[in-house]
Design a protein around this motif. Structure first.
Motif, PDB file in Angstrom:
ATOM      1  N   LEU A  32       0.801  -1.195   0.000  1.00 36.42           N
ATOM      2  CA  LEU A  32       0.000   0.000   0.000  1.00 36.42           C
ATOM      3  C   LEU A  32       0.848   1.265   0.000  1.00 36.42           C
ATOM      4  N   THR A  86       4.168   1.414  -1.077  1.00 37.14           N
ATOM      5  CA  THR A  86       5.129   1.456  -2.164  1.00 37.14           C
ATOM      6  C   THR A  86       4.853   0.330  -3.152  1.00 37.14           C
ATOM      7  N   ASP A  87       5.302   0.523  -4.370  1.00 42.17           N
ATOM      8  CA  ASP A  87       5.185  -0.507  -5.391  1.00 42.17           C
ATOM      9  C   ASP A  87       6.521  -1.189  -5.662  1.00 42.17           C
ATOM     10  N   ARG A  88       7.568  -0.771  -4.954  1.00 42.97           N
ATOM     11  CA  ARG A  88       8.903  -1.304  -5.184  1.00 42.97           C
ATOM     12  C   ARG A  88       9.330  -2.176  -4.013  1.00 42.97           C
ATOM     13  N   PHE A  89       9.823  -3.364  -4.344  1.00 41.02           N
ATOM     14  CA  PHE A  89      10.223  -4.329  -3.318  1.00 41.02           C
ATOM     15  C   PHE A  89      11.382  -3.796  -2.476  1.00 41.02           C
ATOM     16  N   ARG A  94      11.992  -0.840  -1.501  1.00 39.98           N
ATOM     17  CA  ARG A  94      11.503   0.104  -0.497  1.00 39.98           C
ATOM     18  C   ARG A  94      10.614  -0.588   0.535  1.00 39.98           C
ATOM     19  N   MET A  95       9.957  -1.660   0.106  1.00 41.58           N
ATOM     20  CA  MET A  95       9.031  -2.343   0.997  1.00 41.58           C
ATOM     21  C   MET A  95       9.754  -3.013   2.161  1.00 41.58           C
ATOM     22  N   LYS A 133      -1.104   6.390  -2.675  1.00 45.27           N
ATOM     23  CA  LYS A 133      -1.574   5.986  -4.001  1.00 45.27           C
ATOM     24  C   LYS A 133      -2.801   5.092  -3.956  1.00 45.27           C
ATOM     25  N   HIS A 134      -2.810   4.147  -3.030  1.00 44.09           N
ATOM     26  CA  HIS A 134      -3.829   3.106  -3.038  1.00 44.09           C
ATOM     27  C   HIS A 134      -4.782   3.169  -1.847  1.00 44.09           C
ATOM     28  N   THR A 144      -0.837   4.510 -15.316  1.00 45.72           N
ATOM     29  CA  THR A 144      -0.315   3.171 -15.121  1.00 45.72           C
ATOM     30  C   THR A 144       0.897   2.969 -16.005  1.00 45.72           C
TER      31      THR A 144
END
Length: 76
Positions: free
Chosen positions: A1, A3-6, A8-9, A56-57, A75
């Motif tokens: 939720l 971040t979209d990058r592993f 950073r996650m 974002k989400h 997207t």
């Protein structure tokens, strides 16, 4: 939720886990409750806040997008 990058996650997850463990332990000490339950409740609160306010989400972001359709993210 968040971040979209592993890459950073991983630090975000580690930070939330350590923070939840520390805060849950302190809370359980002060209210004389089970430590595991307090940690889980802190993690649930963090998840709920993240689910609502994720940039974002999150639900708040989705509400803003429906009110102002020009802010819909592109997207990849």
């Amino acid at each position: 939720l968040l971040t979209d990058r592993f890459e950073r996650m991983l630090p975000i997850a580690a930070g939330v886990a350590m923070g939840s463990a520390a805060l849950g332990t302190i809370i359980s000490f002060h209210i004389d409750a089970a430590t595991g339950a307090a940690i889980v409740l802190v993690q649930a609160a963090v998840f709920a806040l993240t689910f609502i306010f994720a940039p974002k989400h999150g639900l708040y972001a989705a509400l803003k997008r429906t009110r102002n359709p020009s802010q819909v993210p592109k997207t990849p």
